[in-house]
Design a protein around this motif. Structure first.
Motif, PDB file in Angstrom:
ATOM      1  N   LYS A  42       8.934 -20.152  -8.872  1.00 50.87           N
ATOM      2  CA  LYS A  42       8.741 -21.307  -7.997  1.00 50.87           C
ATOM      3  C   LYS A  42       9.894 -22.292  -8.164  1.00 50.87           C
ATOM      4  O   LYS A  42      10.436 -22.809  -7.195  1.00 50.87           O
ATOM      5  N   ARG A  43      10.278 -22.542  -9.400  1.00 52.19           N
ATOM      6  CA  ARG A  43      11.385 -23.469  -9.665  1.00 52.19           C
ATOM      7  C   ARG A  43      12.694 -22.934  -9.085  1.00 52.19           C
ATOM      8  O   ARG A  43      13.511 -23.705  -8.598  1.00 52.19           O
ATOM      9  N   LEU A  44      12.884 -21.632  -9.129  1.00 55.90           N
ATOM     10  CA  LEU A  44      14.090 -21.035  -8.565  1.00 55.90           C
ATOM     11  C   LEU A  44      14.143 -21.279  -7.064  1.00 55.90           C
ATOM     12  O   LEU A  44      15.177 -21.673  -6.522  1.00 55.90           O
ATOM     13  N   GLY A  45      13.008 -21.083  -6.402  1.00 56.45           N
ATOM     14  CA  GLY A  45      12.947 -21.299  -4.961  1.00 56.45           C
ATOM     15  C   GLY A  45      13.144 -22.750  -4.563  1.00 56.45           C
ATOM     16  O   GLY A  45      13.737 -23.045  -3.525  1.00 56.45           O
ATOM     17  N   GLU A  46      12.654 -23.652  -5.375  1.00 58.16           N
ATOM     18  CA  GLU A  46      12.740 -25.080  -5.050  1.00 58.16           C
ATOM     19  C   GLU A  46      14.063 -25.712  -5.451  1.00 58.16           C
ATOM     20  O   GLU A  46      14.602 -26.546  -4.735  1.00 58.16           O
ATOM     21  N   SER A  47      14.593 -25.331  -6.624  1.00 58.53           N
ATOM     22  CA  SER A  47      15.752 -26.035  -7.170  1.00 58.53           C
ATOM     23  C   SER A  47      16.877 -25.125  -7.643  1.00 58.53           C
ATOM     24  O   SER A  47      17.810 -25.596  -8.304  1.00 58.53           O
ATOM     25  N   GLY A  48      16.764 -23.843  -7.374  1.00 59.08           N
ATOM     26  CA  GLY A  48      17.820 -22.924  -7.780  1.00 59.08           C
ATOM     27  C   GLY A  48      17.929 -22.792  -9.289  1.00 59.08           C
ATOM     28  O   GLY A  48      16.958 -22.963 -10.021  1.00 59.08           O
ATOM     29  N   SER A  49      19.135 -22.502  -9.752  1.00 57.69           N
ATOM     30  CA  SER A  49      19.336 -22.251 -11.178  1.00 57.69           C
ATOM     31  C   SER A  49      19.031 -23.473 -12.036  1.00 57.69           C
ATOM     32  O   SER A  49      18.583 -23.346 -13.174  1.00 57.69           O
ATOM     33  N   GLU A  50      19.252 -24.674 -11.504  1.00 56.90           N
ATOM     34  CA  GLU A  50      18.922 -25.892 -12.266  1.00 56.90           C
ATOM     35  C   GLU A  50      17.420 -25.985 -12.501  1.00 56.90           C
ATOM     36  O   GLU A  50      16.981 -26.427 -13.563  1.00 56.90           O
ATOM     37  N   GLY A  51      16.634 -25.578 -11.513  1.00 56.23           N
ATOM     38  CA  GLY A  51      15.183 -25.575 -11.677  1.00 56.23           C
ATOM     39  C   GLY A  51      14.737 -24.606 -12.747  1.00 56.23           C
ATOM     40  O   GLY A  51      13.845 -24.904 -13.546  1.00 56.23           O
ATOM     41  N   VAL A  52      15.375 -23.433 -12.774  1.00 51.67           N
ATOM     42  CA  VAL A  52      15.055 -22.440 -13.809  1.00 51.67           C
ATOM     43  C   VAL A  52      15.440 -22.976 -15.184  1.00 51.67           C
ATOM     44  O   VAL A  52      14.679 -22.874 -16.140  1.00 51.67           O
ATOM     45  N   LYS A  53      16.618 -23.573 -15.275  1.00 47.47           N
ATOM     46  CA  LYS A  53      17.065 -24.137 -16.546  1.00 47.47           C
ATOM     47  C   LYS A  53      16.087 -25.196 -17.039  1.00 47.47           C
ATOM     48  O   LYS A  53      15.688 -25.202 -18.211  1.00 47.47           O
ATOM     49  N   THR A  54      15.669 -26.086 -16.152  1.00 50.88           N
ATOM     50  CA  THR A  54      14.713 -27.123 -16.515  1.00 50.88           C
ATOM     51  C   THR A  54      13.379 -26.515 -16.941  1.00 50.88           C
ATOM     52  O   THR A  54      12.758 -26.971 -17.905  1.00 50.88           O
ATOM     53  N   GLY A  55      12.951 -25.470 -16.232  1.00 48.68           N
ATOM     54  CA  GLY A  55      11.696 -24.803 -16.580  1.00 48.68           C
ATOM     55  C   GLY A  55      11.739 -24.195 -17.967  1.00 48.68           C
ATOM     56  O   GLY A  55      10.789 -24.327 -18.750  1.00 48.68           O
ATOM     57  N   ILE A  56      12.834 -23.539 -18.290  1.00 51.66           N
ATOM     58  CA  ILE A  56      12.984 -22.941 -19.616  1.00 51.66           C
ATOM     59  C   ILE A  56      12.996 -24.033 -20.682  1.00 51.66           C
ATOM     60  O   ILE A  56      12.368 -23.896 -21.737  1.00 51.66           O
ATOM     61  N   GLU A  57      13.687 -25.122 -20.396  1.00 54.06           N
ATOM     62  CA  GLU A  57      13.713 -26.245 -21.351  1.00 54.06           C
ATOM     63  C   GLU A  57      12.321 -26.829 -21.557  1.00 54.06           C
ATOM     64  O   GLU A  57      11.936 -27.145 -22.686  1.00 54.06           O
ATOM     65  N   ASP A  58      11.544 -26.965 -20.472  1.00 55.48           N
ATOM     66  CA  ASP A  58      10.184 -27.508 -20.576  1.00 55.48           C
ATOM     67  C   ASP A  58       9.287 -26.604 -21.427  1.00 55.48           C
ATOM     68  O   ASP A  58       8.572 -27.078 -22.315  1.00 55.48           O
TER      69      ASP A  58
END
Length: 90
Positions: A42-58
């Motif tokens: 979902k994060r990838l679809g909404e925010s691209g790689s930055e969303g994935v990075k943020t998700g992993i950090e969370d």
């Protein structure tokens, strides 16, 4: 039973791991590693790689917090007795 394969076969958990707490529980119950693809899609679809990075950090932050609250210095020292197990009957 996880104890029967412990140390002999890697066990990867790949369903319903959405938070650091979920990952902690799986590791405490004997998993070698956890896959966290679904919450990152979902994060990838909404925010691209930055969303994935943020998700992993969370998720990593949540796991670190849970480990700190349970006095687990690293993933090899997660105490299985911390997790309450329900008796499921299928």
């Amino acid at each position: 039973e996880i104890a029967a394969i412990a140390g002999n076969t890697p066990l990867f958990v790949d369903c319903e791991i959405r938070t650091g707490m979920d990952a902690f529980k799986a590791l405490a119950l004997g998993a070698t590693a956890c896959c966290i693809g679904r919450p990152l899609q979902k994060r990838l679809g909404e925010s691209g790689s930055e969303g994935v990075k943020t998700g992993i950090e969370d998720i990593t932050r949540q796991l670190r917090y849970t480990m700190a609250m349970t006095a687990s210095p690293d993933t090899l020292h997660i105490d299985r007795s911390i997790v309450r197990q329900a008796n499921f009957h299928w």
